[in-house]
Scaffold this motif. Structure first.
Motif, mmCIF file in Angstrom:
data_model
loop_
_atom_site.group_PDB
_atom_site.id
_atom_site.type_symbol
_atom_site.label_atom_id
_atom_site.label_comp_id
_atom_site.label_asym_id
_atom_site.label_seq_id
_atom_site.Cartn_x
_atom_site.Cartn_y
_atom_site.Cartn_z
ATOM 1 N N ALA A 85 0.992 -1.225 0.099
ATOM 2 C CA ALA A 85 -0.122 0.134 -0.014
ATOM 3 C C ALA A 85 0.908 1.251 -0.115
ATOM 4 O O ALA A 85 0.593 2.092 -0.750
ATOM 5 C CB ALA A 85 -0.940 -0.031 1.289
ATOM 6 N N TYR A 86 2.096 1.399 0.673
ATOM 7 C CA TYR A 86 2.981 2.456 0.867
ATOM 8 C C TYR A 86 3.627 2.525 -0.495
ATOM 9 O O TYR A 86 3.872 3.537 -0.976
ATOM 10 C CB TYR A 86 3.784 2.441 2.080
ATOM 11 N N ALA A 87 4.008 1.305 -0.927
ATOM 12 C CA ALA A 87 4.961 1.433 -2.180
ATOM 13 C C ALA A 87 4.008 1.892 -3.267
ATOM 14 O O ALA A 87 4.514 2.530 -4.114
ATOM 15 C CB ALA A 87 5.350 -0.285 -2.501
ATOM 16 N N GLN A 88 2.648 1.565 -3.378
ATOM 17 C CA GLN A 88 2.066 2.018 -4.424
ATOM 18 C C GLN A 88 1.642 3.740 -4.450
ATOM 19 O O GLN A 88 1.829 4.258 -5.467
ATOM 20 C CB GLN A 88 0.409 1.447 -4.189
ATOM 21 N N SER A 89 1.921 4.155 -3.012
ATOM 22 C CA SER A 89 1.542 5.637 -3.075
ATOM 23 C C SER A 89 3.277 6.227 -3.595
ATOM 24 O O SER A 89 3.219 7.409 -4.168
ATOM 25 C CB SER A 89 1.500 6.074 -1.588
ATOM 26 N N LEU A 90 4.034 5.387 -3.397
ATOM 27 C CA LEU A 90 5.640 5.969 -3.730
ATOM 28 C C LEU A 90 5.476 5.956 -5.123
ATOM 29 O O LEU A 90 6.079 6.888 -5.750
ATOM 30 C CB LEU A 90 6.617 5.308 -2.990
ATOM 31 N N PHE A 91 5.156 4.888 -5.855
ATOM 32 C CA PHE A 91 5.212 4.922 -7.176
ATOM 33 C C PHE A 91 4.068 5.281 -7.884
ATOM 34 O O PHE A 91 4.092 5.336 -9.285
ATOM 35 C CB PHE A 91 5.588 3.205 -7.719
ATOM 36 N N ALA A 92 3.087 5.972 -7.386
ATOM 37 C CA ALA A 92 1.831 6.413 -7.899
ATOM 38 C C ALA A 92 2.276 7.431 -9.035
ATOM 39 O O ALA A 92 1.553 7.188 -10.308
ATOM 40 C CB ALA A 92 1.071 7.146 -6.972
ATOM 41 N N PRO A 93 3.234 8.373 -9.103
ATOM 42 C CA PRO A 93 3.288 9.048 -10.226
ATOM 43 C C PRO A 93 3.743 8.350 -11.282
ATOM 44 O O PRO A 93 3.347 8.548 -12.475
ATOM 45 C CB PRO A 93 4.317 10.137 -9.785
ATOM 46 N N ASN A 107 -7.567 8.331 -2.396
ATOM 47 C CA ASN A 107 -6.280 8.289 -1.481
ATOM 48 C C ASN A 107 -5.039 7.832 -2.332
ATOM 49 O O ASN A 107 -3.918 7.526 -1.681
ATOM 50 C CB ASN A 107 -6.374 7.450 -0.392
ATOM 51 N N LEU A 108 -4.996 7.537 -3.495
ATOM 52 C CA LEU A 108 -3.864 7.266 -4.556
ATOM 53 C C LEU A 108 -2.643 8.161 -4.363
ATOM 54 O O LEU A 108 -3.109 9.516 -4.250
ATOM 55 C CB LEU A 108 -4.268 7.268 -5.835
ATOM 56 N N GLY A 109 -1.609 7.878 -3.818
ATOM 57 C CA GLY A 109 -0.572 8.573 -3.630
ATOM 58 C C GLY A 109 -0.290 9.086 -2.022
ATOM 59 O O GLY A 109 0.638 9.771 -1.774
ATOM 60 N N SER A 110 -1.258 8.998 -1.078
ATOM 61 C CA SER A 110 -1.482 9.326 0.173
ATOM 62 C C SER A 110 -0.577 8.387 1.019
ATOM 63 O O SER A 110 -0.753 7.077 0.642
ATOM 64 C CB SER A 110 -2.735 9.487 0.818
ATOM 65 N N PHE A 111 0.214 8.760 1.883
ATOM 66 C CA PHE A 111 0.976 8.114 2.869
ATOM 67 C C PHE A 111 0.438 7.937 4.145
ATOM 68 O O PHE A 111 0.752 7.258 5.123
ATOM 69 C CB PHE A 111 2.436 8.604 2.770
ATOM 70 N N ARG A 163 19.527 19.739 -16.740
ATOM 71 C CA ARG A 163 19.544 19.608 -15.482
ATOM 72 C C ARG A 163 18.147 19.967 -14.795
ATOM 73 O O ARG A 163 17.666 20.987 -14.968
ATOM 74 C CB ARG A 163 20.735 20.328 -14.622
ATOM 75 N N VAL A 164 17.697 19.160 -13.811
ATOM 76 C CA VAL A 164 16.277 19.323 -13.227
ATOM 77 C C VAL A 164 16.632 18.989 -11.827
ATOM 78 O O VAL A 164 16.849 17.893 -11.554
ATOM 79 C CB VAL A 164 15.270 18.069 -13.805
ATOM 80 N N ARG A 165 16.192 20.141 -11.022
ATOM 81 C CA ARG A 165 16.409 20.075 -9.547
ATOM 82 C C ARG A 165 15.767 18.764 -8.967
ATOM 83 O O ARG A 165 14.439 18.459 -9.212
ATOM 84 C CB ARG A 165 15.805 21.361 -9.003
ATOM 85 N N GLU A 166 16.450 17.873 -8.298
ATOM 86 C CA GLU A 166 15.661 16.961 -7.482
ATOM 87 C C GLU A 166 14.560 17.542 -6.524
ATOM 88 O O GLU A 166 14.837 18.509 -5.765
ATOM 89 C CB GLU A 166 16.797 16.076 -6.678
ATOM 90 N N THR A 167 13.634 16.728 -6.381
ATOM 91 C CA THR A 167 12.538 17.143 -5.577
ATOM 92 C C THR A 167 11.957 16.029 -4.689
ATOM 93 O O THR A 167 12.069 14.703 -5.088
ATOM 94 C CB THR A 167 11.247 17.826 -6.139
ATOM 95 N N TYR A 168 11.338 16.315 -3.443
ATOM 96 C CA TYR A 168 10.521 15.442 -2.911
ATOM 97 C C TYR A 168 9.289 15.006 -3.641
ATOM 98 O O TYR A 168 8.819 16.031 -4.424
ATOM 99 C CB TYR A 168 10.079 15.821 -1.406
ATOM 100 N N PRO A 169 8.366 14.007 -3.267
ATOM 101 C CA PRO A 169 7.068 13.757 -3.742
ATOM 102 C C PRO A 169 6.173 14.738 -3.725
ATOM 103 O O PRO A 169 5.287 15.019 -4.892
ATOM 104 C CB PRO A 169 6.703 12.553 -3.098
#
Length: 815
Positions: A383-391, A421-425, A735-741
Motif C-alpha cells: 500500500a505504501y509502495a503504491q503511494s510512492l510509485f503512484a506518479p 487516497n492514491l498517492g497518500s502516505f 538539469r532538473v532540480r531533485e524534489t521530494y514527492p
C-alpha cells in the motif's frame, strides 16, 4: 560564548606568531625542547620524514589522544585534504583531495600494518587504539601501496611487542549518552628473544538521535576489540612479528531522518526521527553487527649487509549484518537488510637493497584474493509502495498531464474504495490500482509483507610485480623511479528470489503486477554470472628530491594511479567497467626551522582523471552499480605544520585548498552528465588549529590545555549536486532540480561550519597517572554529514546529522 572563544583563539594566534618571529632572531638554549623527529615506513624502509619525497601526514597515538581523535572521522579533521564520513560501520566514505572511496575497489588505499584492508569496504572502519602511528600518504602511490592508492593511502600501524621491558597502561573514560570507554595494553618480555603484547578496547555509547519508533535511539555503538602482538628475534638478522586482531561491533543504526515525512509535526534533521524495523529484516533492531578477525605475519631477514628479505602474510575473515530503514519514517516502505561475508588472503615477498651507497631499491611481488557473498533483502507494504510509485503508475496508464490526485478521483468515481487516497502516505489506498484497471474493476487487496532477496557473490585475484629505485645523483639531488604491473581475475554472480508475494496474484506484486518490485526480474530464480581476466596494466611514479639544506627537502613528483576494472551488474548480464586512471604532478617541501622548533609539509598538485567511476544505488535492479561518469580535474594546495613557540606551548595547524570537479567533455568531445559538478564531500577550503599548552604544577606534575578548532567550507553530498539529468536529444543533458514527492526541492548542500573542542588534563610528575575532561563540539554546532542515501534513489532523500555536543571525563594509569 562562541565569539569570545574565537576572539581568544585569534589573540593567542597573534601572540604565538610574534613568538615564532622572535625565534628567528635568537637561537634557543641548548637544553630547550625540540620537535620530535618522525620516522615513517612509507617507502618500505625506515626513514626520517624529511627524507621522504612525498606529502605524508603522520599522527602518533599520543597526539591522537590529545586531539581526542579516537575514530577516523575525528582524526580526518586534522589531516589536510582528508574527509571521512563514517556514518555507518558498513559504508564509511573516505575523501582524499576531494576524491571519494566509498564503493567497489578503493581509491584511497586502506592498510593495517602494511596489509591492504580496503577491499571489502565494510571492514575498513577500525577501532583506533594502541597505535604506533597513522600515516596518510597523498597522491598516486600505486608503486608503494598497490592500485588501491589511486589518490593516496592510509596505513594504521599498531604497536608491536617490544623486547625492551615490561609495561602497561589503562584508560577509563565516561561521558554523555552513557558513553563508556576502557582500553589498555600490557607488554611482557618472555625472554631475550621473545615478547608478547596484549591490548584491548571496550567502547559503548547510546544513540544521540532520539527514535520514536520500535528500535533504539540511533547512532549508538558498542565495540569490543582485542589485539595480540608477538615479536620473536632469535638472531640480529631475523625478526618476526605476529599480529592477531579481533573486533566485534554492534550499532543501533545510522540516522536516516526523512527530509519529506514530518516527525512530531515537523521535518527536523536535528530532532527526533521515527525509524522502524520489521521481522523480515532479521535483526531485532536497526543497525549493524560485525565481526572482524585478522592474522598478520611479518618476517624480516637480513641476507647480508646490503640485502634484506621481507615476507608479509595476512588472512582476514569478515562478517556483517545490517538492517536499515531507507524511508526514515515508521512505515514499512523501504526496509532493507544485508548480510555480508568475505575472506581475504594476501602474500607479499620483497627484497630491499641498501649498501650505504648512492643506490637504494626494493623489488617484490604480491598476491591478493578475496571471495565474498552478500545477501540483500527488501521488504515493503504494498500500500505504501503504491503511494510512492503512484506518479510513475499514473503516467503509464493515464493521459499525459494527469496528476495523481486527478487520477485518484477518477478511480473513486469508478468504484474503487479509497481511490481518492492514491498517492497518500497517511491513508494509503488499500487495493491494487493496476489490478482494478486490468481486471475490469477487480478488488485485489494489497499485501503488507512483500519480501524479495538477492544473493550476490564476488571474487578478485590480484597479481602484482613491483620495483622502486632511488639514486643519489649528488649529495643533494636524488631521483626515484617506481613501476608496478598488475593483473586481475574477476568473478561475480547474482540471483534473486521473491520470498513473500501477494497471495491474491499468484507470484506477482500488487503495485506493478510483476514478480519483483525492486530487484531485477532478469535474475529472478535465474543465476547470472560472469568472469573476466583483465589485461595487465602498469602504474608508476617518478620523483626528484633536492635537499636545499640539512633541514629543508624539496621534491617534484609525477605519478599514475589506477582504479581497476570492475564487473557491474546489468540485468542478467555483467558489464566490464573500464579502469579509472589518474595522472598527477606535484611539487612539495618539508622543512624544520628555528633549531627544529618549527616544521611544515606543503605541496601543490594537479591531476587529471580519465574514466572516473561512479557507484550508485539503482532502484530498478535494487543493487549498487558502477559506471563511468567521464573525466575530471583536481588541483590544490596542502599545508601541515607545527611550532614549538615556547617551552610550554606547541601550535599545530593544517590547511587544504581542494578543487575537484568533472570536466565538461570526455576524450571524444561528448558532453558529460555531471559537467562542472563538484565532487561529493569535498570542501574547497578546510583548516584545523590546535594548541598543546602545558602549565607546570611544581613537584605534583603539570596541567595541559588542548583547544582545537576545525572549519570546513560548503560542499555537496552527492556528485549530481542535487539535480536529475535528462538527455536533451542533442547529446547533452538538461538539469532538473531533485524534489521530494510534494515538489519541494532537495537540498544536498552543507554550508560552511566550524567545530570547537577542548581538553583539559592533569599529568602527574611521575607520569604514572593522569586525569582529564573533554568537551567535543562545545558550542553544539549543528551540521549535516550526508543527504540522499538509499532513500534518495527513490525520491525520499534522508538526512544524517553530525555529532552534537558531548562532555567526557577520564583517567589513565601507566605501569
Amino acid at each position: 560564548m562562541k565569539r569570545y572563544y574565537l576572539s581568544a583563539t585569534a589573540i593567542a594566534a597573534i601572540g604565538i606568531s610574534s613568538q615564532i618571529s622572535a625565534l628567528a632572531q635568537s637561537a634557543p638554549q641548548d637544553d630547550s625542547r625540540r620537535l620530535e623527529v618522525v620516522t615513517v615506513t612509507t617507502q618500505k624502509q625506515e626513514q626520517s620524514l624529511i627524507d621522504v619525497p612525498i606529502n605524508v601526514s603522520v599522527t602518533s597515538q599520543d597526539l591522537i589522544d590529545k586531539l581526542a581523535a579516537d575514530d577516523l572521522e575525528d582524526l580526518g579533521n586534522f589531516i589536510p585534504g582528508l574527509s571521512v564520513q563514517a556514518q555507518s560501520l558498513n559504508a564509511p566514505s573516505y575523501s582524499l583531495r576531494g576524491v571519494v572511496s566509498d564503493g567497489g575497489t578503493p581509491r584511497v588505499a586502506m592498510f593495517q600494518n602494511g596489509v591492504a584492508i580496503g577491499n571489502p569496504g565494510f571492514a575498513t572502519n577500525l577501532a583506533i587504539y594502541d597505535m604506533e602511528r597513522v600515516e596518510v600518504v597523498k597522491g598516486p602511490q600505486a608503486t608503494l601501496f598497490g592500485q588501491g592508492a589511486l589518490v593516496g593511502g592510509i596505513n594504521f600501524i599498531q604497536n608491536h611487542a617490544s623486547l625492551n621491558g615490561n609495561s602497561g597502561s589503562l584508560t577509563l573514560e565516561g561521558g554523555d549518552y552513557s558513553f563508556l570507554r576502557a582500553e589498555g595494553h600490557y607488554n611482557y618480555v618472555l625472554s631475550d628473544t621473545l615478547a608478547v603484547r596484549v591490548a584491548g578496547q571496550v567502547k559503548n555509547m547510546d544513540g544521540y538521535v532520539p527514535n520514536t519508533a520500535n528500535s533504539p535511539d540511533l547512532m549508538g555503538q558498542d565495540t569490543t576489540a582485542l589485539r595480540t602482538a608477538v615479536r620473536w628475534a632469535p638472531t640480529p638478522k631475523l625478526t618476526a612479528d605476529l599480529y592477531v586482531n579481533y573486533q566485534e561491533d554492534d550499532s543501533t543504526g545510522t540516522q536516516f531522518t526523512s527530509g519529506f515525512f514530518p516527525v512530531n509535526g515537523k521535518v527536523d534533521p536535528y530532532g527526533a526521527t521515527a525509524m522502524n524495523v520489521n521481522d523480515d529484516q532479521v535483526r531485532g533492531k536497526l543497525g549493524n553487527d560485525r565481526e572482524l578477525f585478522y592474522v598478520t605475519a611479518n618476517v624480516e631477514y637480513d641476507l647480508n649487509d646490503a640485502w634484506s628479505l621481507t615476507s608479509l602474510t595476512d588472512y582476514r575473515n569478515l562478517f556483517s549484518n545490517e538492517a536499515w530503514d531507507s524511508d526514515g519514517i515508521a512505515i514499512n516502505l523501504l526496509q532493507f537488510y544485508q548480510a555480508r561475508q568475505a575472506n581475504t588472503f594476501s602474500q607479499e615477498l620483497r627484497l630491499n637493497y641498501d649498501a650505504g651507497g648512492k643506490l637504494t631499491a626494493f623489488f617484490g611481488g604480491n598476491y591478493f584474493t578475496i571471495n565474498g557473498k552478500d545477501i540483500l533483502r527488501f521488504s515493503t507494504d504494498e500500500a505504501y509502495a503504491q503511494s510512492l510509485f503512484a506518479p510513475n503508475l499514473v503516467s503509464a496508464v493515464a493521459p499525459e498531464g494527469t496528476s495523481v490526485d486527478q487520477f485518484g478521483a477518477y478511480l473513486a468515481s469508478q468504484g474503487l474504495p479509497g481511490g481518492q487516497n492514491l498517492g497518500s502516505f497517511d491513508t494509503p489506498l488499500q487495493y491494487s490500482m493496476l489490478a482494478f484497471l486490468m481486471g475490469g474493476g477487480s478488488l485485489v487487496p494489497l499485501y503488507g509483507e512483500h519480501l524479495e532477496e538477492q544473493v550476490a557473490t564476488y571474487g578478485r585475484d590480484t597479481y602484482d610485480l613491483f620495483g622502486d629505485v632511488t639514486y643519489a645523483l649528488t649529495d643533494r639531488l636524488e631521483v626515484t623511479a617506481g613501476l608496478r604491473y598488475t593483473k586481475e581475475e574477476l568473478s561475480a554472480s547474482t540471483i534473486a528470489h521473491v520470498l513473500k508475494s501477494n497471495p491474491y496474484l499468484a507470484g506477482r506484486n500488487g503495485v506493478t503486477m510483476a514478480p519483483t518490485l525492486v530487484l531485477s526480474a532478469a535474475t529472478l530464480d535465474n543465476l547470472a554470472s560472469a568472469s573476466e581476466d583483465t589485461d595487465g596494466a602498469f602504474t608508476w611514479r617518478l620523483n626528484a628530491a633536492y635537499r636545499v639544506s640539512d633541514n629543508i627537502n624539496t621534491w617534484v613528483a609525477y605519478g599514475r594511479g589506477r582504479r581497476p576494472e570492475v564487473l557491474s551488474a546489468s540485468g542478467a548480464n555483467y558489464d566490464v567497467i573500464d579502469a579509472e586512471t589518474l595522472d598527477n604532478v606535484e611539487v612539495g617541501m618539508f622543512g624544520r626551522f628555528f633549531d627544529e622548533r618549527l616544521q611544515m609539509t606543503s605541496s601543490i598538485y594537479y591531476g587529471q582523471y580519465k574514466d572516473f567511476q561512479t557507484t550508485k544505488f539503482d532502484p530498478i535492479q535494487g543493487i549498487f552499480i558502477t559506471e563511468n561518469s567521464g573525466n575530471a580535474t583536481q588541483y590544490g594546495f596542502e599545508f601541515d605544520g607545527q611550532a614549538l613557540v615556547s617551552e610550554n606551548v606547541r601550535l599545530l595547524a593544517t590547511y587544504a585548498y581542494t578543487h575537484s570537479q568533472y570536466d565538461d567533455e570526455d576524450d571524444d568531445g561528448n558532453p558529460l552528465q555531471f559537467a562542472g559538478n563538484s565532487f561529493r564531500i569535498s570542501p574547497e577550503h578546510s583548516f584545523s588549529l590546535a594548541a598543546d599548552i602545558t602549565i607546570p604544577a611544581g613537584e605534583y606534575g603539570q596541567f595541559s590545555i588542548v583547544p582545537t578548532y576545525i572549519w570546513k567550507d560548503d560542499h555537496f553530498f552527492e556528485d549530481d549536486n542535487g539535480y536529475d539529468y535528462v538527455a536533451d536529444g542533442n547529446g547533452g543533458f538538461t538539469r532538473v532540480r531533485e524534489t521530494y514527492p510534494d515538489g519541494t526541492p532537495v537540498d544536498e548542500f552543507q554550508d560552511a561550519y566550524g567545530i570547537a573542542n577542548l581538553r583539559i588534563g592533569f599529568d602527574s610528575a611521575s607520569e604514572r597517572w593522569g586525569a582529564y575532561v573533554l568537551g567535543e563540539n562545545i558550542f553544539d554546532e549543528e551540521y549535516l554529514i550526508d543527504v540522499g542515501n538509499t532513500g534518495g534513489a527513490f525520491g525520499l532523500h534522508t538526512i544524517i546529522r553530525g555529532k552534537p555536543q558531548m562532555l567526557k571525563a577520564g583517567v589513565y594509569f601507566k605501569f
